[in-house]
Design a protein around this motif. Structure first.
Motif, mmCIF file in Angstrom:
data_model
loop_
_atom_site.group_PDB
_atom_site.id
_atom_site.type_symbol
_atom_site.label_atom_id
_atom_site.label_comp_id
_atom_site.label_asym_id
_atom_site.label_seq_id
_atom_site.Cartn_x
_atom_site.Cartn_y
_atom_site.Cartn_z
ATOM 1 N N SER A 274 0.828 -1.208 0.000
ATOM 2 C CA SER A 274 0.000 0.000 0.000
ATOM 3 C C SER A 274 0.862 1.257 0.000
ATOM 4 C CB SER A 274 -0.927 0.002 1.221
ATOM 5 O OG SER A 274 -0.177 -0.066 2.414
ATOM 6 N N SER A 275 1.965 1.270 0.775
ATOM 7 C CA SER A 275 2.825 2.452 0.797
ATOM 8 C C SER A 275 3.532 2.654 -0.544
ATOM 9 C CB SER A 275 3.853 2.345 1.922
ATOM 10 O OG SER A 275 4.738 1.264 1.697
ATOM 11 N N GLU A 278 0.967 4.215 -2.910
ATOM 12 C CA GLU A 278 0.747 5.630 -2.642
ATOM 13 C C GLU A 278 1.939 6.474 -3.086
ATOM 14 O OE1 GLU A 278 -0.031 5.775 1.489
ATOM 15 O OE2 GLU A 278 -2.019 4.837 1.349
#
Length: 319
Positions: A274-275, A278
């Motif tokens: 997820s990081s 992003e």
């Protein structure tokens, strides 16, 4: 009538015990050493009982800063720490921290320490919610300069094998740890460059020059897993990873311009899918899309098939 508090022998034993603990006439502890003795006995008495799992976790978290400094003979906690390790999960990890302190500061002889740590190196533990604590302790334990080569090689090989299935945060930490281990222990650099048995040229991370990988992943004994006979070909595979951070760390093993000092291992611990998504999304927002577009002045360009078609069709339709 009130019952007797005991015979003469019982009173003598109680008085002798109060003197040992430093208890005064009014039943109060009089000196600091008496407080310390009583607190030490209280902790040891508590740890003789079976605790709930949360109780083990809480006690082990406070072991280094609160409990061990207050125990007059810390070596007596060995049985409790060994029992805590058998519970598994994060409790086992926290128990190893206490055992490590007893080994370093109180000369505990515990040869099973590193085999137990080796068994805890699994993908599940490296990706669990407590992994930051796990990373810190594993890095601390493997800094010891007295570890034999076969043991260092086994840890390095297991970490690299786990990297093939782990998320980028685990991979960057693992590669940094293996890189630092090699910088501190040059005797295991043969895992990334070695001369084949047939006397051929020096091979960098190339398992094809040696045949099938002899490493036995399921072997719990580090002396028998044949890590020293293997090669860290996993690093070469990771040099084609989708994450630029992983690629950079993987190529440090064969790059002559790689840093000579140990790499900081904590800067990429929070990297996950997820990081990364992003970060990539924010990066692309600030850039214009790369296109190769040439504006046209007409529907068809002279010389192409579409233009030839229209040159033949349009005049006939006008007639």
């Amino acid at each position: 009538p009130s019952k007797s508090s005991g015979g003469p022998e019982k009173k003598k034993k109680r008085k002798r015990r109060e003197e040992e603990l430093g208890i005064g006439i009014e039943g109060q502890l009089e000196t600091f050493s008496s407080y310390s003795k009583q607190l030490s006995r209280t902790w040891l008495a508590l740890f003789q009982h079976r605790l709930p799992e949360d109780g083990y976790r809480h006690a082990l978290k406070e072991m280094k800063e609160v409990i061990l400094p207050k125990i007059s003979q810390p070596i007596l906690l060995f049985d409790f720490l060994k029992e805590s390790y058998d519970i598994g999960g994060v409790v086992s990890l926290l128990a190893l921290e206490g055992l490590f302190i007893l080994i370093i500061k109180h000369n505990l002889d515990y040869p099973d320490f590193y085999p137990k740590l080796y068994s805890l190196l699994t993908l599940r533990n490296l990706q669990a919610s407590h992994r930051h604590k796990f990373f810190h302790l594993v890095g601390l334990f493997l800094k010891s300069p007295k570890l034999p080569s076969y043991m260092l090689a086994a840890f390095a090989k297991r970490l690299c094998r786990i990297c093939l299935k782990a998320d980028p945060g685990v991979i960057t930490w693992s590669l940094a740890l293996v890189f630092n281990m090699m910088k501190r222990n040059p005797q295991i650099e043969c895992l990334v460059n070695r001369i084949p048995k047939d006397g051929g040229a020096l091979a960098f991370l190339d398992m094809k020059a040696f045949g099938p990988d002899p490493y036995r992943e399921d072997e719990p004994d580090m002396a028998k897993c044949k890590a020293m006979d293997s090669c860290l070909w996993e690093i070469k595979t990771l040099s084609n990873h989708y994450s630029p951070k992983v690629v950079t760390l993987a190529r440090n093993f064969t790059d002559e311009n790689a840093p000579k000092l140990p790499i900081e291992m904590t800067q990429n611990l929070n990297d996950c899918y997820s990081s990364l998504y992003e970060t990539e999304l924010a990066y692309r927002k600030n850039q214009k899309p790369a296109i190769r577009y040439q504006p046209q002045s007409s529907l068809a360009v002279a010389g192409d098939d579409l233009c030839d078609f229209y040159e033949g069709v349009l005049p006939a339709a006008a007639e």
